[in-house]
Design a protein around this motif. Sequence first.
Motif, PDB file in Angstrom:
ATOM      1  N   GLY A 121     -13.470   0.017  -3.131  1.00 46.76           N
ATOM      2  CA  GLY A 121     -12.762  -1.258  -3.028  1.00 46.76           C
ATOM      3  C   GLY A 121     -13.482  -2.242  -3.924  1.00 46.76           C
ATOM      4  N   ILE A 170       0.863  -1.182   0.000  1.00 48.01           N
ATOM      5  CA  ILE A 170       0.000   0.000   0.000  1.00 48.01           C
ATOM      6  C   ILE A 170       0.898   1.230   0.000  1.00 48.01           C
ATOM      7  CG2 ILE A 170      -1.669   1.333   1.360  1.00 48.01           C
ATOM      8  CD1 ILE A 170      -2.798  -1.282   2.387  1.00 48.01           C
ATOM      9  N   ASP A 196      -8.115  -8.388   6.577  1.00 47.80           N
ATOM     10  CA  ASP A 196      -6.684  -8.698   6.442  1.00 47.80           C
ATOM     11  C   ASP A 196      -5.844  -7.950   7.469  1.00 47.80           C
ATOM     12  OD1 ASP A 196      -5.785  -6.145   4.318  1.00 47.80           O
ATOM     13  OD2 ASP A 196      -7.867  -6.678   4.562  1.00 47.80           O
ATOM     14  N   GLN A 231      -5.990  -8.840  -1.617  1.00 46.56           N
ATOM     15  CA  GLN A 231      -6.790  -7.881  -0.850  1.00 46.56           C
ATOM     16  C   GLN A 231      -5.966  -7.258   0.266  1.00 46.56           C
ATOM     17  OE1 GLN A 231     -10.745  -9.043   0.722  1.00 46.56           O
ATOM     18  NE2 GLN A 231      -9.944  -8.318   2.666  1.00 46.56           N
ATOM     19  N   ARG A 232      -5.930  -5.942   0.300  1.00 41.48           N
ATOM     20  CA  ARG A 232      -5.209  -5.267   1.373  1.00 41.48           C
ATOM     21  C   ARG A 232      -5.921  -3.981   1.755  1.00 41.48           C
ATOM     22  NH1 ARG A 232      -3.291  -5.198  -3.715  1.00 41.48           N
ATOM     23  NH2 ARG A 232      -2.016  -3.431  -4.369  1.00 41.48           N
ATOM     24  N   SER A 233      -6.213  -3.870   3.039  1.00 38.96           N
ATOM     25  CA  SER A 233      -6.968  -2.725   3.546  1.00 38.96           C
ATOM     26  C   SER A 233      -6.011  -1.633   3.986  1.00 38.96           C
ATOM     27  CB  SER A 233      -7.808  -3.155   4.752  1.00 38.96           C
ATOM     28  OG  SER A 233      -8.674  -4.201   4.404  1.00 38.96           O
ATOM     29  N   ARG A 234      -6.379  -0.407   3.687  1.00 43.61           N
ATOM     30  CA  ARG A 234      -5.607   0.721   4.248  1.00 43.61           C
ATOM     31  C   ARG A 234      -5.929   0.815   5.730  1.00 43.61           C
ATOM     32  NH1 ARG A 234      -7.064   6.138   1.516  1.00 43.61           N
ATOM     33  NH2 ARG A 234      -5.253   6.937   2.630  1.00 43.61           N
ATOM     34  N   CYS A 294      -8.265  -7.987  -4.582  1.00 42.73           N
ATOM     35  CA  CYS A 294      -9.409  -8.836  -4.266  1.00 42.73           C
ATOM     36  C   CYS A 294      -8.935 -10.281  -4.103  1.00 42.73           C
ATOM     37  CB  CYS A 294     -10.446  -8.759  -5.388  1.00 42.73           C
ATOM     38  SG  CYS A 294     -11.885  -9.783  -5.052  1.00 42.73           S
ATOM     39  N   MET A 352      -9.555  -0.071   0.280  1.00 41.24           N
ATOM     40  CA  MET A 352      -8.823  -1.331   0.138  1.00 41.24           C
ATOM     41  C   MET A 352      -8.463  -1.545  -1.328  1.00 41.24           C
ATOM     42  SD  MET A 352     -12.164  -3.555   0.815  1.00 41.24           S
ATOM     43  CE  MET A 352     -11.333  -5.094   1.033  1.00 41.24           C
ATOM     44  N   ASN A 408      -9.886   5.443  -1.720  1.00 38.34           N
ATOM     45  CA  ASN A 408      -9.638   3.989  -1.666  1.00 38.34           C
ATOM     46  C   ASN A 408      -9.624   3.551  -0.216  1.00 38.34           C
ATOM     47  OD1 ASN A 408      -9.292   3.538  -4.387  1.00 38.34           O
ATOM     48  ND2 ASN A 408      -7.080   3.891  -4.335  1.00 38.34           N
ATOM     49  N   TYR A 431     -13.625  -5.247   4.124  1.00 44.77           N
ATOM     50  CA  TYR A 431     -12.632  -4.303   4.656  1.00 44.77           C
ATOM     51  C   TYR A 431     -12.180  -4.729   6.058  1.00 44.77           C
ATOM     52  CZ  TYR A 431     -10.313  -0.430   6.796  1.00 44.77           C
ATOM     53  OH  TYR A 431      -9.375   0.306   7.458  1.00 44.77           O
TER      54      TYR A 431
END
Length: 471
Positions: free
Chosen positions: A234, A169, A243, A207-210, A191, A188, A186, A240
Amino acid sequence: MNLPDLNCAKKRTKEEIKIIYNDYSVPESMKNIGKNKKYFVKTYGCQMNVHDSENICAILEDLGYTESAEMEDADIIILNTCAIRENAHNKMFGFLGRVKHLKESKDIICGICGCMAQEENVVEQLKTKYKWVDIVFGTHNIHKLPYILESALENKRQEIEVYSIEGDIYENVPVRRDSKYKAWVNIMLGCDKFCTYCIVPYTRGKQRSRLPEDIINEVKDLVRDGYLEVTLLGQNVNAYGKDLNINYTMANLLEDVAKTGIQRVRFVTSHPWDFNDEMIDVIAKYPNIMPYIHLPLQSGSDRILKLMGRRYTKEEYLALFNKIKEKINNVAITTDIIVAFPGETEEDFKDTLDVVDTCKFDSAFTFIYSPREGTPAAKMENKLTEDEKNKRLYELNEHVNKYANEANQKYLDKIVPVLLEGPSDKEGFLMGYTDTMKLVNVECDEKYLGKIVNVKITSIKTWSMDAKIVD
Ligand code: 5AD
Ligand code: SF4
Protein backbone atom coordinates in the motif's frame (compact mmCIF):
# COMPACT_ATOMS: atom_id res chain seq x y z
CA MET A 1 -12.65 8.01 -24.96
CA ASN A 2 -12.10 8.88 -21.30
CA LEU A 3 -9.34 11.33 -20.44
CA PRO A 4 -7.67 11.98 -17.09
CA ASP A 5 -8.34 15.23 -15.27
CA LEU A 6 -6.14 16.27 -12.33
CA ASN A 7 -8.70 18.69 -10.91
CA CYS A 8 -11.28 15.98 -10.86
CA ALA A 9 -8.79 13.57 -9.25
CA LYS A 10 -8.18 16.13 -6.49
CA LYS A 11 -11.78 16.13 -5.31
CA ARG A 12 -12.49 13.58 -2.62
CA THR A 13 -16.11 12.91 -1.75
CA LYS A 14 -17.62 10.77 0.94
CA GLU A 15 -19.09 8.53 -1.70
CA GLU A 16 -18.88 4.92 -0.64
CA ILE A 17 -16.23 2.75 -2.23
CA LYS A 18 -17.59 -0.22 -4.11
CA ILE A 19 -15.96 -3.62 -3.90
CA ILE A 20 -16.58 -5.42 -7.16
CA TYR A 21 -16.01 -9.15 -7.23
CA ASN A 22 -17.06 -10.14 -10.74
CA ASP A 23 -16.11 -7.48 -13.24
CA TYR A 24 -13.36 -9.35 -15.07
CA SER A 25 -14.18 -11.32 -18.19
CA VAL A 26 -12.86 -11.98 -21.67
CA PRO A 27 -15.24 -11.31 -24.58
CA GLU A 28 -15.81 -14.30 -26.86
CA SER A 29 -14.15 -12.56 -29.83
CA MET A 30 -10.92 -12.09 -27.83
CA LYS A 31 -10.49 -15.57 -26.41
CA ASN A 32 -7.87 -16.75 -28.92
CA ILE A 33 -6.63 -13.44 -30.18
CA GLY A 34 -3.13 -14.10 -28.85
CA LYS A 35 -2.76 -17.66 -30.07
CA ASN A 36 0.79 -18.28 -31.33
CA LYS A 37 1.62 -14.70 -30.41
CA LYS A 38 3.86 -13.25 -27.73
CA TYR A 39 3.66 -10.43 -25.20
CA PHE A 40 6.28 -8.27 -23.51
CA VAL A 41 5.50 -6.11 -20.47
CA LYS A 42 8.03 -3.50 -19.33
CA THR A 43 7.54 -2.15 -15.82
CA TYR A 44 8.87 1.03 -14.22
CA GLY A 45 8.40 2.18 -10.64
CA CYS A 46 7.28 0.75 -7.34
CA GLN A 47 6.17 -2.70 -6.17
CA MET A 48 2.57 -1.77 -6.76
CA ASN A 49 3.35 -1.35 -10.46
CA VAL A 50 5.27 -4.62 -10.44
CA HIS A 51 2.18 -6.30 -9.01
CA ASP A 52 -0.14 -4.56 -11.51
CA SER A 53 2.08 -5.99 -14.25
CA GLU A 54 1.50 -9.45 -12.78
CA ASN A 55 -2.22 -8.83 -13.41
CA ILE A 56 -1.57 -7.56 -16.93
CA CYS A 57 0.53 -10.63 -17.78
CA ALA A 58 -2.23 -12.95 -16.50
CA ILE A 59 -4.84 -11.16 -18.61
CA LEU A 60 -2.66 -11.37 -21.74
CA GLU A 61 -2.20 -15.09 -21.08
CA ASP A 62 -5.99 -15.43 -20.80
CA LEU A 63 -6.13 -13.97 -24.32
CA GLY A 64 -3.79 -16.70 -25.52
CA TYR A 65 -0.49 -14.80 -25.64
CA THR A 66 2.71 -16.31 -24.19
CA GLU A 67 5.51 -14.31 -22.62
CA SER A 68 8.52 -13.24 -24.63
CA ALA A 69 11.88 -12.66 -22.97
CA GLU A 70 12.80 -10.09 -25.64
CA MET A 71 10.77 -7.09 -26.70
CA GLU A 72 11.89 -7.62 -30.32
CA ASP A 73 10.01 -10.97 -30.50
CA ALA A 74 6.72 -9.67 -29.09
CA ASP A 75 3.43 -9.04 -30.90
CA ILE A 76 2.05 -6.87 -28.10
CA ILE A 77 4.21 -4.57 -25.97
CA ILE A 78 2.80 -2.95 -22.84
CA LEU A 79 4.66 -0.26 -20.96
CA ASN A 80 3.59 0.11 -17.32
CA THR A 81 4.79 3.58 -16.34
CA CYS A 82 5.70 5.49 -13.18
CA ALA A 83 5.07 9.21 -12.66
CA ILE A 84 6.85 9.88 -9.41
CA ARG A 85 9.73 11.93 -10.88
CA GLU A 86 10.47 13.72 -14.12
CA ASN A 87 13.04 11.16 -15.28
CA ALA A 88 10.19 8.64 -15.50
CA HIS A 89 8.85 10.70 -18.42
CA ASN A 90 12.18 10.59 -20.19
CA LYS A 91 12.37 6.84 -19.69
CA MET A 92 8.92 6.31 -21.18
CA PHE A 93 9.49 8.48 -24.23
CA GLY A 94 12.92 6.88 -24.74
CA PHE A 95 11.34 3.44 -24.65
CA LEU A 96 8.59 4.51 -27.05
CA GLY A 97 11.29 5.47 -29.55
CA ARG A 98 12.49 1.86 -29.59
CA VAL A 99 8.93 0.50 -29.94
CA LYS A 100 8.20 2.84 -32.87
CA HIS A 101 11.26 1.56 -34.65
CA LEU A 102 9.98 -2.02 -34.23
CA LYS A 103 6.48 -1.08 -35.31
CA GLU A 104 7.82 0.20 -38.62
CA SER A 105 9.00 -3.28 -39.57
CA LYS A 106 6.35 -5.45 -37.96
CA ASP A 107 2.65 -5.42 -37.08
CA ILE A 108 2.68 -5.02 -33.30
CA ILE A 109 0.32 -3.58 -30.71
CA CYS A 110 1.69 -1.01 -28.26
CA GLY A 111 0.01 -0.10 -24.98
CA ILE A 112 0.78 2.46 -22.27
CA CYS A 113 -0.61 2.14 -18.76
CA GLY A 114 0.24 2.95 -15.14
CA CYS A 115 0.64 6.27 -13.37
CA MET A 116 1.79 8.37 -16.34
CA ALA A 117 -1.36 7.36 -18.20
CA GLN A 118 -3.26 9.14 -15.39
CA GLU A 119 -1.51 12.44 -16.21
CA GLU A 120 -3.36 14.88 -18.43
CA ASN A 121 -0.29 16.31 -20.16
CA VAL A 122 1.07 12.86 -20.96
CA VAL A 123 -2.21 11.70 -22.50
CA GLU A 124 -2.34 14.92 -24.51
CA GLN A 125 1.09 14.11 -25.95
CA LEU A 126 0.13 10.51 -26.68
CA LYS A 127 -2.99 11.74 -28.46
CA THR A 128 -1.22 14.25 -30.64
CA LYS A 129 2.39 13.15 -31.13
CA TYR A 130 2.17 9.41 -30.55
CA LYS A 131 -1.00 8.48 -32.41
CA TRP A 132 0.57 5.16 -33.34
CA VAL A 133 0.31 4.00 -29.69
CA ASP A 134 -2.70 1.67 -29.88
CA ILE A 135 -4.06 1.61 -26.34
CA VAL A 136 -3.75 3.81 -23.25
CA PHE A 137 -5.33 2.71 -19.99
CA GLY A 138 -5.03 3.82 -16.38
CA THR A 139 -4.47 2.42 -12.91
CA HIS A 140 -8.21 1.93 -12.27
CA ASN A 141 -9.19 -0.25 -15.21
CA ILE A 142 -6.48 -2.86 -15.80
CA HIS A 143 -9.13 -5.59 -15.57
CA LYS A 144 -10.85 -4.05 -18.63
CA LEU A 145 -7.82 -4.65 -20.85
CA PRO A 146 -9.55 -7.34 -23.00
CA TYR A 147 -12.33 -4.87 -23.89
CA ILE A 148 -9.99 -1.91 -24.45
CA LEU A 149 -7.91 -4.04 -26.79
CA GLU A 150 -11.05 -5.30 -28.54
CA SER A 151 -12.18 -1.72 -29.26
CA ALA A 152 -8.77 -0.70 -30.57
CA LEU A 153 -8.64 -3.68 -32.92
CA GLU A 154 -12.23 -3.25 -34.12
CA ASN A 155 -12.09 0.50 -34.65
CA LYS A 156 -8.48 0.56 -35.88
CA ARG A 157 -7.71 3.71 -33.95
CA GLN A 158 -6.03 4.77 -30.71
CA GLU A 159 -8.13 3.73 -27.70
CA ILE A 160 -7.72 5.85 -24.57
CA GLU A 161 -9.55 4.73 -21.45
CA VAL A 162 -8.36 6.56 -18.32
CA TYR A 163 -10.64 7.46 -15.44
CA SER A 164 -9.96 10.22 -12.92
CA ILE A 165 -12.26 8.52 -10.47
CA GLU A 166 -11.53 8.09 -6.79
CA GLY A 167 -11.47 4.38 -7.47
CA ASP A 168 -13.27 1.23 -6.48
CA ILE A 169 -11.77 -2.11 -5.53
CA TYR A 170 -11.78 -4.91 -8.07
CA GLU A 171 -11.33 -8.39 -6.63
CA ASN A 172 -10.62 -11.57 -8.57
CA VAL A 173 -8.48 -10.02 -11.29
CA PRO A 174 -6.20 -12.82 -12.51
CA VAL A 175 -2.55 -12.74 -11.53
CA ARG A 176 0.53 -14.45 -12.96
CA ARG A 177 3.09 -14.14 -10.16
CA ASP A 178 6.74 -13.61 -11.05
CA SER A 179 7.95 -15.80 -8.18
CA LYS A 180 6.90 -19.20 -6.86
CA TYR A 181 8.11 -18.35 -3.37
CA LYS A 182 7.25 -14.74 -2.60
CA ALA A 183 4.12 -12.82 -3.47
CA TRP A 184 2.88 -9.25 -3.48
CA VAL A 185 -0.54 -8.74 -1.90
CA ASN A 186 -2.30 -5.39 -2.19
CA ILE A 187 -3.96 -4.46 1.08
CA MET A 188 -4.97 -0.94 0.12
CA LEU A 189 -5.02 1.24 -2.95
CA GLY A 190 -4.56 4.98 -3.41
CA CYS A 191 -3.44 7.59 -0.91
CA ASP A 192 -5.12 10.46 0.93
CA LYS A 193 -2.01 11.98 2.50
CA PHE A 194 -1.44 14.55 -0.27
CA CYS A 195 2.20 15.26 0.58
CA THR A 196 2.72 18.46 -1.38
CA TYR A 197 5.38 17.07 -3.74
CA CYS A 198 3.65 13.82 -4.57
CA ILE A 199 1.58 12.84 -7.61
CA VAL A 200 0.38 9.50 -6.21
CA PRO A 201 -2.91 10.66 -4.64
CA TYR A 202 -3.90 11.96 -8.09
CA THR A 203 -2.75 9.00 -10.17
CA ARG A 204 -3.87 6.23 -7.81
CA GLY A 205 -7.02 7.76 -6.37
CA LYS A 206 -8.50 7.82 -2.91
CA GLN A 207 -7.28 5.59 -0.10
CA ARG A 208 -9.31 2.40 -0.02
CA SER A 209 -8.63 -0.71 2.00
CA ARG A 210 -9.48 -4.20 0.82
CA LEU A 211 -11.62 -6.17 3.23
CA PRO A 212 -9.62 -8.16 5.82
CA GLU A 213 -11.24 -11.45 4.78
CA ASP A 214 -10.31 -10.94 1.12
CA ILE A 215 -6.68 -10.33 2.10
CA ILE A 216 -6.49 -13.23 4.57
CA ASN A 217 -8.07 -15.61 2.04
CA GLU A 218 -5.53 -14.56 -0.58
CA VAL A 219 -2.68 -15.22 1.88
CA LYS A 220 -4.18 -18.59 2.88
CA ASP A 221 -4.33 -19.58 -0.79
CA LEU A 222 -0.68 -18.57 -1.16
CA VAL A 223 0.32 -20.69 1.85
CA ARG A 224 -1.55 -23.63 0.32
CA ASP A 225 0.29 -23.09 -2.97
CA GLY A 226 3.63 -23.28 -1.18
CA TYR A 227 4.50 -19.58 -0.97
CA LEU A 228 6.92 -18.69 1.83
CA GLU A 229 6.71 -14.91 1.86
CA VAL A 230 4.11 -12.20 1.33
CA THR A 231 4.67 -8.47 1.11
CA LEU A 232 1.58 -6.47 2.00
CA LEU A 233 1.43 -3.48 -0.34
CA GLY A 234 0.00 0.00 0.00
CA GLN A 235 1.19 3.59 -0.41
CA ASN A 236 0.63 4.09 3.24
CA VAL A 237 -0.03 0.74 4.90
CA ASN A 238 -0.24 1.99 8.48
CA ALA A 239 -3.47 3.75 7.63
CA TYR A 240 -4.96 0.39 6.60
CA GLY A 241 -8.57 -0.02 7.71
CA LYS A 242 -9.23 3.63 8.59
CA ASP A 243 -11.59 4.00 5.63
CA LEU A 244 -13.48 0.79 6.43
CA ASN A 245 -15.03 1.98 9.71
CA ILE A 246 -14.97 -1.53 11.14
CA ASN A 247 -12.53 -0.94 13.96
CA TYR A 248 -9.86 -3.09 12.37
CA THR A 249 -6.32 -1.71 11.98
CA MET A 250 -2.99 -2.57 10.39
CA ALA A 251 -1.95 -4.14 13.71
CA ASN A 252 -4.99 -6.46 13.52
CA LEU A 253 -4.26 -7.31 9.90
CA LEU A 254 -0.58 -8.03 10.54
CA GLU A 255 -1.54 -10.34 13.38
CA ASP A 256 -4.14 -12.21 11.28
CA VAL A 257 -1.74 -12.54 8.34
CA ALA A 258 0.99 -13.83 10.70
CA LYS A 259 -1.46 -16.41 12.06
CA THR A 260 -2.02 -17.92 8.59
CA GLY A 261 1.35 -19.57 9.13
CA ILE A 262 3.07 -17.95 6.13
CA GLN A 263 6.76 -18.04 6.97
CA ARG A 264 7.60 -14.43 6.19
CA VAL A 265 5.42 -11.33 6.31
CA ARG A 266 6.68 -7.99 5.02
CA PHE A 267 4.89 -4.71 4.37
CA VAL A 268 5.59 -1.45 2.49
CA THR A 269 5.35 1.52 2.71
CA SER A 270 4.93 2.99 6.17
CA HIS A 271 4.16 6.60 6.91
CA PRO A 272 5.59 7.70 10.29
CA TRP A 273 2.36 9.53 11.08
CA ASP A 274 0.18 6.44 11.41
CA PHE A 275 2.76 4.09 12.94
CA ASN A 276 1.30 3.24 16.34
CA ASP A 277 2.45 1.23 19.38
CA GLU A 278 0.07 -1.66 18.66
CA MET A 279 1.78 -2.19 15.32
CA ILE A 280 5.24 -2.18 16.87
CA ASP A 281 4.09 -4.68 19.51
CA VAL A 282 2.62 -7.06 16.93
CA ILE A 283 5.78 -6.93 14.78
CA ALA A 284 7.89 -7.63 17.89
CA LYS A 285 5.64 -10.50 18.98
CA TYR A 286 5.45 -12.61 15.81
CA PRO A 287 8.70 -14.17 14.58
CA ASN A 288 7.24 -14.51 11.08
CA ILE A 289 6.76 -10.73 10.74
CA MET A 290 10.13 -9.65 9.41
CA PRO A 291 12.21 -7.17 11.40
CA TYR A 292 12.51 -4.75 8.52
CA ILE A 293 10.80 -1.40 8.26
CA HIS A 294 10.94 1.14 5.46
CA LEU A 295 10.18 4.43 7.17
CA PRO A 296 10.41 7.41 4.81
CA LEU A 297 11.90 10.49 6.47
CA GLN A 298 11.84 12.80 3.38
CA SER A 299 13.52 15.65 5.30
CA GLY A 300 15.07 16.28 8.71
CA SER A 301 14.00 19.92 8.83
CA ASP A 302 10.75 20.78 10.62
CA ARG A 303 10.24 23.75 8.33
CA ILE A 304 10.55 21.61 5.18
CA LEU A 305 8.50 18.76 6.67
CA LYS A 306 5.72 21.28 7.19
CA LEU A 307 5.99 22.58 3.65
CA MET A 308 5.90 18.97 2.45
CA GLY A 309 2.73 18.36 4.46
CA ARG A 310 4.25 15.36 6.22
CA ARG A 311 2.48 15.93 9.58
CA TYR A 312 5.43 15.01 11.86
CA THR A 313 8.47 16.80 13.21
CA LYS A 314 12.09 15.72 13.33
CA GLU A 315 11.70 14.96 17.07
CA GLU A 316 8.59 12.85 16.47
CA TYR A 317 10.35 10.89 13.74
CA LEU A 318 13.34 10.26 16.01
CA ALA A 319 11.10 9.20 18.92
CA LEU A 320 9.32 6.68 16.67
CA PHE A 321 12.62 5.46 15.23
CA ASN A 322 14.04 4.88 18.72
CA LYS A 323 10.91 3.10 19.90
CA ILE A 324 11.03 0.72 16.93
CA LYS A 325 14.73 0.01 17.51
CA GLU A 326 14.14 -0.59 21.20
CA LYS A 327 11.15 -2.90 20.89
CA ILE A 328 11.88 -4.94 17.76
CA ASN A 329 14.87 -7.18 18.13
CA ASN A 330 17.48 -6.95 15.35
CA VAL A 331 15.33 -4.55 13.28
CA ALA A 332 16.68 -2.93 10.11
CA ILE A 333 15.26 0.46 9.17
CA THR A 334 15.59 2.05 5.75
CA THR A 335 14.27 5.36 4.49
CA ASP A 336 13.52 7.73 1.58
CA ILE A 337 14.95 11.25 1.52
CA ILE A 338 14.32 14.16 -0.85
CA VAL A 339 16.90 16.96 -1.17
CA ALA A 340 16.42 20.41 -2.67
CA PHE A 341 12.72 20.72 -1.94
CA PRO A 342 11.63 24.31 -2.80
CA GLY A 343 13.04 26.71 -0.22
CA GLU A 344 15.44 24.18 1.37
CA THR A 345 18.29 26.21 2.91
CA GLU A 346 21.75 25.00 3.80
CA GLU A 347 20.54 24.82 7.40
CA ASP A 348 17.50 22.70 6.48
CA PHE A 349 19.78 20.35 4.58
CA LYS A 350 22.11 20.11 7.60
CA ASP A 351 19.07 19.05 9.68
CA THR A 352 18.53 16.18 7.25
CA LEU A 353 22.18 15.15 7.52
CA ASP A 354 21.84 15.37 11.28
CA VAL A 355 18.95 12.86 11.33
CA VAL A 356 20.91 10.56 9.01
CA ASP A 357 23.91 10.76 11.35
CA THR A 358 21.67 10.00 14.33
CA CYS A 359 19.66 7.15 12.80
CA LYS A 360 22.46 5.53 10.81
CA PHE A 361 19.93 3.92 8.46
CA ASP A 362 20.56 0.46 7.05
CA SER A 363 20.12 2.12 3.69
CA ALA A 364 18.23 4.96 2.03
CA PHE A 365 16.76 5.88 -1.33
CA THR A 366 17.73 9.46 -2.01
CA PHE A 367 16.21 11.80 -4.58
CA ILE A 368 16.51 15.34 -5.87
CA TYR A 369 13.09 16.97 -5.63
CA SER A 370 11.29 16.81 -8.96
CA PRO A 371 8.32 19.15 -9.58
CA ARG A 372 5.16 17.28 -10.60
CA GLU A 373 2.59 19.29 -12.51
CA GLY A 374 -0.64 19.74 -10.57
CA THR A 375 0.88 19.24 -7.08
CA PRO A 376 1.09 22.19 -4.62
CA ALA A 377 4.90 22.10 -4.37
CA ALA A 378 5.25 22.56 -8.13
CA LYS A 379 4.06 26.17 -7.63
CA MET A 380 6.63 26.90 -4.89
CA GLU A 381 9.72 28.88 -5.84
CA ASN A 382 12.97 26.91 -5.99
CA LYS A 383 16.09 29.05 -6.21
CA LEU A 384 18.66 26.28 -6.03
CA THR A 385 20.86 25.74 -9.09
CA GLU A 386 21.29 22.25 -10.60
CA ASP A 387 24.83 22.30 -9.26
CA GLU A 388 23.68 22.95 -5.69
CA LYS A 389 21.04 20.22 -5.93
CA ASN A 390 23.56 17.69 -7.17
CA LYS A 391 26.05 18.69 -4.48
CA ARG A 392 23.47 18.11 -1.76
CA LEU A 393 22.52 14.72 -3.15
CA TYR A 394 26.19 13.75 -3.37
CA GLU A 395 26.89 14.83 0.19
CA LEU A 396 23.80 13.05 1.50
CA ASN A 397 24.78 9.86 -0.31
CA GLU A 398 28.22 9.95 1.26
CA HIS A 399 26.61 9.89 4.71
CA VAL A 400 23.99 7.29 3.73
CA ASN A 401 26.54 4.95 2.14
CA LYS A 402 28.87 5.16 5.11
CA TYR A 403 26.15 3.95 7.50
CA ALA A 404 24.82 1.34 5.05
CA ASN A 405 28.31 -0.09 4.86
CA GLU A 406 28.71 -0.03 8.65
CA ALA A 407 25.36 -1.81 9.06
CA ASN A 408 26.41 -4.48 6.56
CA GLN A 409 29.82 -4.98 8.18
CA LYS A 410 28.07 -6.10 11.35
CA TYR A 411 26.88 -9.18 9.46
CA LEU A 412 30.33 -10.57 8.78
CA ASP A 413 30.64 -14.15 10.17
CA LYS A 414 27.03 -14.03 11.43
CA ILE A 415 24.57 -16.84 10.76
CA VAL A 416 21.33 -15.54 9.28
CA PRO A 417 18.25 -17.01 7.56
CA VAL A 418 17.88 -16.36 3.82
CA LEU A 419 15.03 -17.24 1.46
CA LEU A 420 16.84 -18.45 -1.66
CA GLU A 421 14.60 -17.14 -4.40
CA GLY A 422 16.56 -17.32 -7.63
CA PRO A 423 19.82 -17.68 -9.52
CA SER A 424 22.57 -15.22 -8.71
CA ASP A 425 24.69 -13.39 -11.27
CA LYS A 426 27.57 -15.44 -9.90
CA GLU A 427 27.93 -19.00 -11.15
CA GLY A 428 27.38 -21.61 -8.42
CA PHE A 429 25.47 -19.15 -6.25
CA LEU A 430 21.78 -18.53 -5.46
CA MET A 431 20.45 -15.17 -4.32
CA GLY A 432 18.01 -14.20 -1.62
CA TYR A 433 17.28 -11.83 1.22
CA THR A 434 17.81 -12.03 4.97
CA ASP A 435 14.88 -11.37 7.29
CA THR A 436 16.26 -7.81 7.50
CA MET A 437 16.17 -7.47 3.69
CA LYS A 438 19.91 -7.68 2.99
CA LEU A 439 20.74 -9.09 -0.42
CA VAL A 440 22.90 -12.23 -0.09
CA ASN A 441 24.59 -14.41 -2.72
CA VAL A 442 24.95 -17.89 -1.30
CA GLU A 443 27.39 -20.47 -2.63
CA CYS A 444 25.25 -23.58 -2.81
CA ASP A 445 23.55 -26.28 -4.80
CA GLU A 446 20.36 -25.62 -6.84
CA LYS A 447 18.44 -27.90 -4.50
CA TYR A 448 18.23 -25.05 -1.97
CA LEU A 449 16.13 -22.93 -4.35
CA GLY A 450 12.82 -21.98 -2.72
CA LYS A 451 14.02 -22.76 0.79
CA ILE A 452 14.74 -20.64 3.83
CA VAL A 453 18.19 -21.68 5.01
CA ASN A 454 20.70 -20.54 7.59
CA VAL A 455 23.82 -19.15 5.97
CA LYS A 456 27.10 -17.80 7.28
CA ILE A 457 28.15 -14.43 5.86
CA THR A 458 31.68 -14.73 4.48
CA SER A 459 32.25 -11.33 2.89
CA ILE A 460 30.61 -7.92 2.58
CA LYS A 461 30.35 -6.10 -0.76
CA THR A 462 28.98 -2.59 -1.29
CA TRP A 463 25.41 -3.64 -2.21
CA SER A 464 25.36 -7.31 -1.23
CA MET A 465 26.99 -10.01 0.88
CA ASP A 466 28.42 -13.46 0.07
CA ALA A 467 27.62 -16.47 2.23
CA LYS A 468 27.88 -20.25 2.65
CA ILE A 469 25.23 -22.70 3.77
CA VAL A 470 25.43 -23.76 7.41
CA ASP A 471 24.50 -27.37 8.10
N1 5AD B 1 10.41 14.38 -6.26
C1 5AD B 1 11.38 13.61 -5.74
N2 5AD B 1 11.12 12.50 -5.03
C2 5AD B 1 9.82 12.16 -4.82
N3 5AD B 1 9.27 11.13 -4.16
C3 5AD B 1 7.92 11.24 -4.27
N4 5AD B 1 7.59 12.32 -5.00
C4 5AD B 1 8.77 12.92 -5.36
C5 5AD B 1 9.09 14.07 -6.09
N5 5AD B 1 8.16 14.85 -6.62
C6 5AD B 1 10.04 10.13 -3.43
C7 5AD B 1 9.66 10.10 -1.96
C8 5AD B 1 8.88 8.83 -1.84
C9 5AD B 1 9.55 7.96 -2.88
C10 5AD B 1 8.75 6.78 -3.33
O1 5AD B 1 9.77 8.84 -3.96
O2 5AD B 1 10.84 10.03 -1.20
O3 5AD B 1 8.93 8.26 -0.55
FE1 SF4 C 1 2.92 10.29 -1.84
FE2 SF4 C 1 2.85 11.11 0.71
FE3 SF4 C 1 0.98 9.37 -0.21
FE4 SF4 C 1 3.53 8.55 0.12
S1 SF4 C 1 2.15 9.27 1.77
S2 SF4 C 1 2.21 8.17 -1.68
S3 SF4 C 1 4.71 10.41 -0.42
S4 SF4 C 1 1.28 11.50 -0.86
